[in-house]
Design a protein around this motif. Structure first.
Motif, short mmCIF file in Angstrom:
data_model
loop_
_atom_site.label_atom_id
_atom_site.label_comp_id
_atom_site.label_asym_id
_atom_site.label_seq_id
_atom_site.Cartn_x
_atom_site.Cartn_y
_atom_site.Cartn_z
N LEU A 463 0.77 -1.23 -0.01
CA LEU A 463 -0.06 -0.03 0.30
C LEU A 463 0.91 1.46 0.14
O LEU A 463 0.63 2.42 -0.60
N ASN A 464 1.89 1.22 0.82
CA ASN A 464 2.83 2.42 1.09
C ASN A 464 3.28 2.92 -0.39
O ASN A 464 3.60 3.94 -0.63
N PHE A 465 4.06 1.79 -1.02
CA PHE A 465 4.93 1.89 -1.99
C PHE A 465 4.44 1.74 -3.51
O PHE A 465 5.13 1.93 -4.39
N SER A 466 2.97 1.32 -3.52
CA SER A 466 2.47 1.26 -4.86
C SER A 466 1.14 2.15 -4.79
O SER A 466 0.77 2.59 -6.04
N VAL A 467 0.55 2.23 -3.56
CA VAL A 467 -0.82 3.04 -3.85
C VAL A 467 -0.49 4.31 -3.25
O VAL A 467 -0.85 5.63 -4.03
N LEU A 468 -0.10 4.74 -2.36
CA LEU A 468 0.32 5.87 -1.42
C LEU A 468 1.35 6.78 -2.40
O LEU A 468 1.03 7.89 -2.84
N GLU A 469 2.62 5.92 -2.43
CA GLU A 469 3.61 6.39 -3.12
C GLU A 469 3.96 6.09 -4.67
O GLU A 469 4.00 4.94 -4.73
N ARG A 470 3.75 6.96 -5.71
CA ARG A 470 3.66 6.30 -7.13
C ARG A 470 4.77 6.80 -7.88
O ARG A 470 4.95 6.52 -8.96
N SER A 638 16.17 10.41 -3.20
CA SER A 638 15.77 9.34 -2.64
C SER A 638 15.03 8.31 -3.71
O SER A 638 14.09 8.87 -4.10
N LEU A 639 15.29 7.18 -3.86
CA LEU A 639 14.53 6.15 -4.81
C LEU A 639 13.60 5.40 -4.27
O LEU A 639 13.78 5.21 -2.98
N ARG A 640 12.42 5.22 -4.62
CA ARG A 640 11.27 4.74 -4.07
C ARG A 640 11.71 3.16 -3.86
O ARG A 640 11.15 2.46 -2.75
N THR A 641 12.25 2.42 -4.92
CA THR A 641 12.80 1.08 -4.65
C THR A 641 13.59 1.03 -3.32
O THR A 641 13.56 -0.12 -2.71
N GLU A 642 14.54 1.83 -3.08
CA GLU A 642 15.29 1.85 -2.05
C GLU A 642 14.63 2.17 -0.81
O GLU A 642 14.90 1.32 0.23
N ARG A 643 13.80 2.76 -0.70
CA ARG A 643 12.86 2.93 0.54
C ARG A 643 12.20 1.87 0.82
O ARG A 643 12.06 1.52 1.87
N ARG A 644 11.74 1.33 -0.51
CA ARG A 644 10.83 0.08 -0.35
C ARG A 644 11.54 -1.18 0.44
O ARG A 644 11.20 -1.78 1.49
N ASP A 645 12.88 -1.36 -0.11
CA ASP A 645 13.74 -2.34 0.46
C ASP A 645 14.05 -2.22 1.75
O ASP A 645 13.95 -3.03 2.94
N ALA A 646 14.10 -0.74 2.16
CA ALA A 646 14.45 -0.46 3.54
C ALA A 646 13.39 -0.83 4.61
O ALA A 646 13.42 -1.25 5.58
N PHE A 647 12.19 -0.45 4.05
CA PHE A 647 10.91 -0.50 4.74
C PHE A 647 10.71 -2.08 5.12
O PHE A 647 10.29 -2.64 6.31
N ARG A 648 11.03 -3.00 4.00
CA ARG A 648 10.80 -4.49 4.46
C ARG A 648 11.78 -4.92 5.26
O ARG A 648 11.29 -5.89 6.20
N ARG A 649 12.95 -4.23 5.42
CA ARG A 649 14.05 -4.68 6.36
C ARG A 649 13.51 -4.63 7.78
O ARG A 649 13.79 -5.14 8.79
N VAL A 650 13.04 -3.10 7.89
CA VAL A 650 12.42 -2.81 9.19
C VAL A 650 11.35 -3.77 9.74
O VAL A 650 11.45 -4.03 10.94
N MET A 651 10.34 -4.18 8.70
CA MET A 651 9.38 -5.04 9.20
C MET A 651 9.62 -6.27 9.52
O MET A 651 9.01 -6.96 10.26
N ASP A 652 10.82 -6.84 8.86
CA ASP A 652 11.38 -8.26 8.93
C ASP A 652 12.30 -8.36 10.25
O ASP A 652 12.95 -9.32 10.57
N SER A 653 12.69 -7.19 11.06
CA SER A 653 13.43 -7.07 11.97
C SER A 653 13.03 -6.49 13.13
O SER A 653 11.77 -6.19 13.27
N GLY A 654 13.74 -6.58 14.34
CA GLY A 654 13.38 -6.24 15.44
C GLY A 654 12.08 -6.70 15.92
O GLY A 654 11.67 -7.94 15.77
N ALA A 655 10.93 -5.95 16.54
CA ALA A 655 9.91 -6.71 17.05
C ALA A 655 8.96 -7.08 15.92
O ALA A 655 8.02 -7.99 16.17
N GLY A 656 9.21 -6.77 14.92
CA GLY A 656 8.59 -7.16 13.73
C GLY A 656 8.88 -8.58 13.42
O GLY A 656 8.05 -9.55 13.11
#
Length: 787
Positions: A463-470, A638-656
């Protein structure tokens, strides 16, 4: 050993499979609680120790330019224990192999002393030599991401001037546990760097000789932070104060605190659910055992054993299983916590992290598990106390089946005798069937919740990187850019679409509620970065009001129609009263939106933008990145693809990342519940099944009577489990969500289907194990009357 203790041992051995499954359920719940509680306490203690050891400031006051003499006036303010002035500035780094420039923050270091506040932790190398202006310390996380080490050279642009810096050491700092580029919410070690330079060198590079642009304050014991913030703002107002803020509003600290809070919520909500399920299973097992041992209870009482002694015997049965499971879970929790501590240390960038479980956590795990077991046994023990010896030694009154389920001639043609027996068995004992359905539905609900949350993380990413940010690229400018500059960018070959935006730091307040954030201005009907409603439809922006994210609206306790006070911390720093005209569903941060022209008019400025979202031709990307790198007005790319990859790492790390552990535990518990239900049904009906074998039914027909009933119960449990699972999903997602990112939960048929499939697989495996026991039935032994 006493006779009752020997009986206890025999009882446990006889139901060892069920006891093992229930103990495993308890162990999983206690393990999760001990592991997460230990991690929470360890992270919180490490955070506090790290802050104290390196003297992290408690108030931060950025300014445009303040003379160093003002620090003495700040030190005289009541409640101030320590003051440090420093210089902060932006930089762009050019790394080999990267077309996109990397944003960096340059921070000054005192040259002849250690910093009074915000000291750095040297990981490798040495500190910069006061006599050399090109030496820097580099943030360790960024250095590791790009393979940099002391001795390497780093091309950088500071204040429009190109320089080559020498890396002499790697460092960590408590204020940079969470590193993200200005204006972004997602941390990425590879896309943002921190440089520490000698104060004289950085002052010369940024034209701040004899001045500072940030004041750090340490509080005296008992000082009131909010009052001191107001005094600090008034004192620094002539020097372009941007608004002092406390540690609770510092982005890095907020992220760490929110992550720890998410772990704490999960540790307090999820394990009790598992333990409640275990208590329910123990109730079912003990209830069946008491019913089957009525005559033995009568004999025990007749031979002089009192109600309390007999009741204690059955309570011991429950406590042994619960205690064994709890101790196993505590041990597994400590081992799992130690294994994860290294991962968390790397993720949170702590220089040290010692995993330690508080004794209270172990006692709480043991206490809650024993309490759940006792609660499950309490109702059954009441029946034990109520049984009189003479009544208990008589066989129970046969149930009245005169009004049993009847089948007409047509149904009899469709249903054979075993099928009719299955339906009658469920009809005659609806209470037992309902309990079995509820137990299996609870197991499925746990799996549904975990799978739904895992899917929700992926859904939020999409949603964030395909719908909100295009847009493909986001440019940020050193200073707000006018129409001519934007027109020149839009005319560059390869730029397909450009949408300007403006972001101004602001302090939002409504009544007693305050929030330090930013006001984001977009074009009236944006296409590349949008504000969406609950139905994912774009919201048109207005010049006469703001649209708040739901997270921000909840923080400020405000809604549409209310007026929001906005203290802008840029330019003339006006104080605005703006009505709230709508709410947006965002997944990152807590933004506030307004129409771009309306914001510029409120600020009494012409058309200006602090950045732009762009859609570009992929074939022209490399060339555009190189050209933007050379533009002095561009502060970052800032590239959207790089932000997307960073967000996935955040979601797959820490409390996530704990959602994977919880999903595995939910799968184990689901199997334990289904297996226990099958074993209990077999134990209750072993005599009936043996009687059917004696009457001439084959092993397959007898197995069908029992397993067919189990299959019907599972089919009834699936829709209920799906419904309960959706409710569990909302609760678990709320625990993972923070004001920095939100985890949306929606009905995902795939997740519910996978959970249902898991229940069916558990049923097949359990049925196979029970079928083996049915085939081994000793008909003579099963038909004996124990009198």
């Amino acid at each position: 050993m006493k006779a009752l203790d020997r009986k206890l041992g025999r009882d446990l051995w006889r139901v060892r499979g069920q006891a093992l499954a229930i103990g495993l359920v308890i162990a999983m719940g206690v393990m999760l609680q001990v592991m997460m509680d230990g991690l929470v306490n360890s992270l919180e203690q490490t955070r506090q120790d790290y802050y104290q050891r390196y003297r992290l400031a408690e108030l931060f006051a950025p300014v445009k330019r303040a003379p160093r003499a003002v620090l003495e006036r700040v030190a005289r303010l009541p409640g101030v224990a320590a003051v440090e002035g420093r210089i902060n500035g932006g930089a762009l780094l050019s790394l080999p192999g990267l077309a996109v420039p990397v944003r960096a923050q340059a921070v000054s270091l005192p040259e002849w002393r250690t910093a009074r506040l915000n000291e750095v932790h040297l990981v490798a190398g040495r500190r910069p030599d006061p006599g050399r202006r090109d030496e820097v310390l580099l943030l360790e996380g960024f250095a590791r991401a790009h393979g940099l080490a002391p001795g390497d050279r780093l091309p950088a642009t500071l204040n429009g001037a190109r320089r080559t810096l020498a890396i002499v050491g790697l460092a960590q700092a408590p204020e940079f546990l969470y590193t993200t580029a200005p204006g972004e919410m997602v941390p990425d070690d590879a896309r943002f760097a921190v440089l520490w330079m000698n104060e004289t060198a950085l002052a010369a590079a940024l034209d701040l000789e004899g001045a500072v642009n940030e004041v750090l304050v340490g509080l005296a014991r008992g000082a009131e932070p909010r009052a001191l913030q107001d005094r600090l703002d008034r004192l620094l107002a002539p020097y372009g104060a941007l608004g002092a803020y406390g540690l609770d509003e510092h982005l890095s600290n907020r992220f760490i605190v929110e992550e720890i809070a998410g772990l704490r919520v999960s540790s307090r909500t999820v394990p009790p659910v598992f333990l409640a399920v275990a208590g329910f299973l123990l109730y079912m097992v003990l209830s069946r055992m008491v019913q089957a041992e009525r005559d033995q209870i009568g004999l025990l009482k007749a031979f002089g054993h009192g109600d309390g002694e007999v009741g204690l015997h059955y309570l011991k049965f429950v406590l042994v299983i619960a205690l064994a499971g709890a101790l196993t879970g505590a041990l597994l929790g400590v081992l799992a916590g130690r294994g994860l501590s290294g991962f968390y240390q790397q993720y949170y960038k702590f220089p040290f992290l010692q995993f330690a479980v508080a004794p209270s956590a172990l006692l709480l795990g043991l206490g809650v598990s024993l309490l759940a077991a006792v609660a499950g046994a309490a109702l059954v023990l009441q029946r034990v106390f109520a049984l009189a010896p003479a009544e208990a030694m008589r066989p129970p009154v046969p149930p009245d089946f005169s009004r049993s389920l009847r089948f007409g001639p047509r149904l009899k043609r469709w249903l054979d005798q075993p099928s009719r027996m299955v339906l009658r068995g469920l009809w005659r004992q609806p209470g037992r069937a309902a309990l079995a359905v509820l137990g299996m539905a609870a197991g499925m609900a746990l799996s549904v919740a975990m799978l739904s949350v895992m899917t929700a993380f992926d859904r939020s990413l999409e949603l964030n990187f395909s719908v909100l940010e295009r847009g493909d690229v986001t440019l940020s400018f050193v200073d707000p850019l006018g129409e001519q500059g934007l027109y020149a960018l839009a005319r560059m070959p390869g730029v397909l679409e450009l949408e300007p935006f403006r972001t101004v730091p602001a302090l939002f307040s409504h009544g007693r509620h305050r929030y330090r954030g930013a006001l984001t201005a977009l074009v009236a009907e944006p296409r590349l970065y949008r504000a969406l409603d609950r139905r994912q439809q774009p919201l048109p922006l207005r010049a006469d009001g703001v649209i708040l994210s739901r997270a921000l609206a909840e923080t400020l306790a405000i809604g549409p129609g209310d007026r929001l006070r906005v203290e802008v911390r840029e330019g003339r720093r006006p104080v605005l009263e703006i009505p709230v005209v709508g709410l947006a569903d965002t997944l990152l941060g807590a933004p506030a939106f307004i129409e771009l022209g309306g914001l510029n008019r409120l600020l009494k400025e012409g058309p200006r933008a602090s950045g732009a979202h762009l859609r570009i031709d992929a074939a022209a990307g490399e060339r555009l990145y190189r050209e933007w790198k050379e533009m002095p007005v561009v502060a970052g790319v800032s590239l959207r693809t790089e932000r997307r990859d960073a967000f996935r790492r955040v979601m797959d790390s820490g409390a996530g990342a704990t959602r994977y552990v919880m999903a595995a535990i939910a799968a184990v518990i689901t199997f334990g519940i289904v297996y226990n239900s099958a074993r209990i049904a077999f134990a209750e009906r072993a005599r009936d099944l043996a009687s059917l074998r004696v009457l001439g039914l084959t092993r397959a027909e007898v197995s069908f009577v029992l397993l067919g009933e189990l299959g019907l119960l599972i089919l009834l449990a699936l829709p209920l489990g799906s419904l309960l699972g959706y409710g569990f999903s909302l609760a678990v997602a709320a625990g993972f969500s923070t004001d920095l990112y939100q985890v949306p939960v929606a009905f995902e048929p795939a997740g519910h289907g996978v959970a249902a499939l898991a229940v069916l697989v558990a049923a097949v495996l359990s049925g196979a194990l029970v079928r083996r026991d049915i085939n081994r039935l000793n008909l003579v032994s099963a038909l004996k009357t124990r009198e």
